[in-house]
Scaffold this motif. Structure first.
Motif, PDB file in Angstrom:
ATOM      1  N   GLU A  84      -7.777  -7.128   8.424  1.00  0.00           N
ATOM      2  CA  GLU A  84      -8.401  -6.997   7.107  1.00  0.00           C
ATOM      3  C   GLU A  84      -9.090  -8.300   6.709  1.00  0.00           C
ATOM      4  O   GLU A  84     -10.198  -8.295   6.174  1.00  0.00           O
ATOM      5  N   ILE A  85      -8.427  -9.413   6.977  1.00  0.00           N
ATOM      6  CA  ILE A  85      -9.008 -10.718   6.641  1.00  0.00           C
ATOM      7  C   ILE A  85     -10.241 -10.987   7.494  1.00  0.00           C
ATOM      8  O   ILE A  85     -11.286 -11.432   6.992  1.00  0.00           O
ATOM      9  N   VAL A  86     -10.153 -10.715   8.780  1.00  0.00           N
ATOM     10  CA  VAL A  86     -11.278 -10.954   9.690  1.00  0.00           C
ATOM     11  C   VAL A  86     -12.488 -10.119   9.275  1.00  0.00           C
ATOM     12  O   VAL A  86     -13.632 -10.591   9.293  1.00  0.00           O
TER      13      VAL A  86
ATOM     14  N   LYS B 236     -13.427  -9.182   6.406  1.00  0.00           N
ATOM     15  CA  LYS B 236     -14.070  -9.658   5.175  1.00  0.00           C
ATOM     16  C   LYS B 236     -14.529 -11.115   5.244  1.00  0.00           C
ATOM     17  O   LYS B 236     -15.489 -11.498   4.563  1.00  0.00           O
ATOM     18  N   HIS B 237     -13.839 -11.924   6.071  1.00  0.00           N
ATOM     19  CA  HIS B 237     -14.075 -13.366   5.999  1.00  0.00           C
ATOM     20  C   HIS B 237     -14.383 -14.034   7.337  1.00  0.00           C
ATOM     21  O   HIS B 237     -14.553 -15.249   7.382  1.00  0.00           O
ATOM     22  N   GLY B 238     -14.434 -13.266   8.412  1.00  0.00           N
ATOM     23  CA  GLY B 238     -14.693 -13.867   9.711  1.00  0.00           C
ATOM     24  C   GLY B 238     -13.413 -14.233  10.441  1.00  0.00           C
ATOM     25  O   GLY B 238     -12.313 -13.960   9.970  1.00  0.00           O
ATOM     26  N   SER B 239     -13.558 -14.847  11.600  1.00  0.00           N
ATOM     27  CA  SER B 239     -12.405 -15.101  12.468  1.00  0.00           C
ATOM     28  C   SER B 239     -11.387 -16.024  11.804  1.00  0.00           C
ATOM     29  O   SER B 239     -11.739 -16.905  11.013  1.00  0.00           O
ATOM     30  N   ILE B 240     -10.143 -15.790  12.149  1.00  0.00           N
ATOM     31  CA  ILE B 240      -9.069 -16.606  11.589  1.00  0.00           C
ATOM     32  C   ILE B 240      -9.215 -18.060  12.027  1.00  0.00           C
ATOM     33  O   ILE B 240      -8.979 -18.982  11.235  1.00  0.00           O
ATOM     34  N   GLN B 241      -9.621 -18.264  13.265  1.00  0.00           N
ATOM     35  CA  GLN B 241      -9.823 -19.631  13.751  1.00  0.00           C
ATOM     36  C   GLN B 241     -10.854 -20.362  12.902  1.00  0.00           C
ATOM     37  O   GLN B 241     -10.664 -21.521  12.515  1.00  0.00           O
TER      38      GLN B 241
ATOM     39  N   GLU C 280      -5.364 -23.959   6.539  1.00  0.00           N
ATOM     40  CA  GLU C 280      -4.359 -22.905   6.563  1.00  0.00           C
ATOM     41  C   GLU C 280      -4.028 -22.388   5.170  1.00  0.00           C
ATOM     42  O   GLU C 280      -3.824 -21.174   4.982  1.00  0.00           O
ATOM     43  N   GLU C 281      -3.987 -23.254   4.162  1.00  0.00           N
ATOM     44  CA  GLU C 281      -3.604 -22.801   2.826  1.00  0.00           C
ATOM     45  C   GLU C 281      -4.592 -21.773   2.288  1.00  0.00           C
ATOM     46  O   GLU C 281      -4.201 -20.806   1.624  1.00  0.00           O
ATOM     47  N   HIS C 282      -5.872 -21.950   2.592  1.00  0.00           N
ATOM     48  CA  HIS C 282      -6.866 -20.962   2.156  1.00  0.00           C
ATOM     49  C   HIS C 282      -6.610 -19.626   2.857  1.00  0.00           C
ATOM     50  O   HIS C 282      -6.702 -18.561   2.226  1.00  0.00           O
ATOM     51  N   PHE C 283      -6.290 -19.702   4.145  1.00  0.00           N
ATOM     52  CA  PHE C 283      -5.971 -18.465   4.873  1.00  0.00           C
ATOM     53  C   PHE C 283      -4.770 -17.775   4.245  1.00  0.00           C
ATOM     54  O   PHE C 283      -4.766 -16.551   4.076  1.00  0.00           O
ATOM     55  N   ARG C 284      -3.743 -18.534   3.875  1.00  0.00           N
ATOM     56  CA  ARG C 284      -2.549 -17.942   3.276  1.00  0.00           C
ATOM     57  C   ARG C 284      -2.880 -17.300   1.928  1.00  0.00           C
ATOM     58  O   ARG C 284      -2.290 -16.278   1.554  1.00  0.00           O
ATOM     59  N   ASP C 285      -3.828 -17.872   1.205  1.00  0.00           N
ATOM     60  CA  ASP C 285      -4.243 -17.279  -0.055  1.00  0.00           C
ATOM     61  C   ASP C 285      -4.939 -15.934   0.188  1.00  0.00           C
ATOM     62  O   ASP C 285      -4.694 -14.959  -0.533  1.00  0.00           O
ATOM     63  N   LEU C 286      -5.799 -15.886   1.208  1.00  0.00           N
ATOM     64  CA  LEU C 286      -6.448 -14.622   1.574  1.00  0.00           C
ATOM     65  C   LEU C 286      -5.398 -13.586   1.981  1.00  0.00           C
ATOM     66  O   LEU C 286      -5.514 -12.400   1.650  1.00  0.00           O
ATOM     67  N   GLU C 287      -4.377 -14.039   2.683  1.00  0.00           N
ATOM     68  CA  GLU C 287      -3.296 -13.173   3.128  1.00  0.00           C
ATOM     69  C   GLU C 287      -2.568 -12.569   1.922  1.00  0.00           C
ATOM     70  O   GLU C 287      -2.271 -11.362   1.886  1.00  0.00           O
ATOM     71  N   ARG C 288      -2.287 -13.395   0.921  1.00  0.00           N
ATOM     72  CA  ARG C 288      -1.616 -12.905  -0.284  1.00  0.00           C
ATOM     73  C   ARG C 288      -2.462 -11.854  -1.002  1.00  0.00           C
ATOM     74  O   ARG C 288      -1.940 -10.880  -1.548  1.00  0.00           O
ATOM     75  N   ARG C 289      -3.779 -12.061  -1.006  1.00  0.00           N
ATOM     76  CA  ARG C 289      -4.669 -11.091  -1.656  1.00  0.00           C
ATOM     77  C   ARG C 289      -4.621  -9.744  -0.947  1.00  0.00           C
ATOM     78  O   ARG C 289      -4.601  -8.690  -1.598  1.00  0.00           O
ATOM     79  N   VAL C 290      -4.630  -9.782   0.381  1.00  0.00           N
ATOM     80  CA  VAL C 290      -4.564  -8.530   1.147  1.00  0.00           C
ATOM     81  C   VAL C 290      -3.259  -7.799   0.852  1.00  0.00           C
ATOM     82  O   VAL C 290      -3.244  -6.584   0.606  1.00  0.00           O
ATOM     83  N   ILE C 291      -2.149  -8.523   0.870  1.00  0.00           N
ATOM     84  CA  ILE C 291      -0.851  -7.905   0.595  1.00  0.00           C
ATOM     85  C   ILE C 291      -0.819  -7.326  -0.812  1.00  0.00           C
ATOM     86  O   ILE C 291      -0.319  -6.212  -1.037  1.00  0.00           O
ATOM     87  N   SER C 292      -1.351  -8.043  -1.776  1.00  0.00           N
ATOM     88  CA  SER C 292      -1.381  -7.561  -3.149  1.00  0.00           C
ATOM     89  C   SER C 292      -2.179  -6.259  -3.266  1.00  0.00           C
ATOM     90  O   SER C 292      -1.813  -5.355  -4.020  1.00  0.00           O
TER      91      SER C 292
END
Length: 215
Positions: free
Chosen positions: A40-42, A44-49, A57-69
């Motif tokens: 889902e993140i990829v 919308k926002h491109g590769s995780i790398q 990493e903190e920005h990635f974790r924020d995107l992760e929280r949004r997906v879970i929400s």
């Protein structure tokens, strides 16, 4: 329980433990929709790398929280989380009430699986001089969080064997056809019960009429 009302099955655990592969098969088997939070993140926002390299990493974790929400209120899903998703208390809280399982595997097997996919695609390992040592360290660091949930070892198991283990551990792994058949059976039983009650009521009424006519 109607198929659409079933709780989500959430698969968490370290990278390379089979969350996505098992999740896709489980979704097909049970008639659920499959959601891979990393995918889902990829999308919308491109590769995780690239996200790690550009924004950290903190920005990635924020995107992760949004997906879970976004997906937490939905039902009848199989959700494969990223390896660090359930280390976040906000994500754990959002997904409580679902069936959550941690998939594990032996470190050596994880190394082999990750190597097959390409270690360079794994941001936490891409710069590691010794990927095996990095995996071992991360597993130890995350063990307490992973062990909060029922654990299924995927080492040496086929996808269907892992699904059997999930079923044995209490996951709602009935197929969609089985769920529908159970609902139809329950409805039929209910209809039979109503018919029986009506028959008894009619019989009682007939008896009362006869008694009234007799006297």
């Amino acid at each position: 329980m109607a198929a659409a009302d079933r709780p989500n099955i959430v698969l968490t655990g370290f990278m390379g433990t089979g969350k996505s592969a098992v999740g896709r098969r489980l979704a097909t088997l049970t008639g659920r929709d499959f959601v891979d939070t990393d995918a889902e993140i990829v999308a919308k926002h491109g590769s995780i790398q690239n996200i790690f390299d550009k924004d950290g990493e903190e920005h990635f974790r924020d995107l992760e929280r949004r997906v879970i929400s976004d997906i937490a209120p939905r039902r009848n899903l199989v959700i494969a989380t990223g390896g660090g998703t359930m280390l976040d208390s906000d994500n754990v809280l959002a997904l409580m009430g679902n069936e959550i399982f941690t998939l594990t595997a032996d470190p050596d097997e994880i190394v082999r699986r990750v190597a097959d996919d390409g270690i360079e695609t794994r941001p936490l390992l891409a710069d590691a001089d010794d990927p095996a040592a990095a995996i071992a360290a991360l597993l130890e660091e995350r063990a307490e969080s992973y062990e909060k949930f029922t654990t299924i070892d995927t080492s040496g198991k086929s996808i269907d064997e892992v699904i059997d283990a999930l079923r044995d551990a209490g996951a709602t792994v009935a197929s969609e056809d089985e769920v529908i058949a159970e609902a139809v059976s329950a409805r039929s039983s209910g209809e039979l019960a109503i018919t029986a009650i009506i028959a008894v009521a009619v019989a009682v009424l007939i008896v009362l009429i006869v008694l009234v006519m007799t006297f």
